[in-house]
Design an enzyme around this catalytic site. Sequence first.
Site: not given
Lengths: 191, 136
Positions: A125, A135
């Site tokens: 991530h 995001h």
Amino acid sequence: YTFFSEMQRWPEGTQELTYAFEPNNGLDDVVKGVFSNAFDRWSEVTTITFRETTSYESADIKIGFYSGDHGDGEPFDGVLGTLAHAFSPTNGRLHLDGAEDWVATGDVTASDLTTAVDLESVAVHEIGHLLGLGHSSVEEAIMYPTIGARTRKVELADDDIQGIQVLYGSNPNFTGSTTTSSRENDSSNGF
Amino acid sequence: RLFPNVSSIPTWISKNAPPGAWDAYLNFTGCRQGENYDGLSKLKTYFNQFGYIPNAPSSSNFTDDFDDAFEAAVRNYQKNFNLNVTGFLDNATLNQVVKPRCGVADIINGTTSMNSGKTNSTASSNNTLKFHTVSH
């Protein structure tokens, strides 16, 4: 997928980024191998490769574990809560909260420890941020902001792949399909 | 703590795991606009940290009032996480809030946003980036 403001990315023509680990952390090869795997997941789908270097100061990407206030204005908060953060291109800093119970290998979902966090999942991530992705609201995507303890999520979703390929193009050897888009650009904005 | 493998975690640690940093936020379940709740300023700080309260003052200035700005923040949060947009702190929203997460904001300087999930919507970001989501 989303990008940082002004679509920040590494400069045109960037083919390789070097990375190094905070020397004071004294990380072993098992942990370093987790990051290597995480970098490989992005290299498989896009045009940038990653190489570890021992020269921390000159590395493009600097990885370290820190606790509490560690000098970047974004203090960590102890167990769970915020797990890690990374900066947009071309800053290159990737920080992980040293207070977490990081698990490097094995089936974290089988852990009895309710605060166990899978290191590779978080690394994949944060590398997305280092490369320029923000995001995503797609829950299956790596770039979705939350991840439960004792959860492993390391496979890039179509949403992640489409996003990174907008920034840097596709790895010529990538054979996966990303034609089923769950998100389309608004053509009226010429993006 | 760094464990090289799941099997290397001592049993005594597993039996003494501390609560998560944000677990106490579950106490705000059911809170809604127009009321004052002791400690709500801390939850406002959370929403501010992740970009949901634009043009907010420093965190120390937050009140415990569930005001219009906070309701808007809750609505945006619910949209970003594909939750029912209720505008109050329902169970599903707070269960999402207490999940461990990345420290990078979801909305940065009001210019970058996660989109609004499963419904057709447009998320504006300073008129330079605009995405249109289509459900399939």
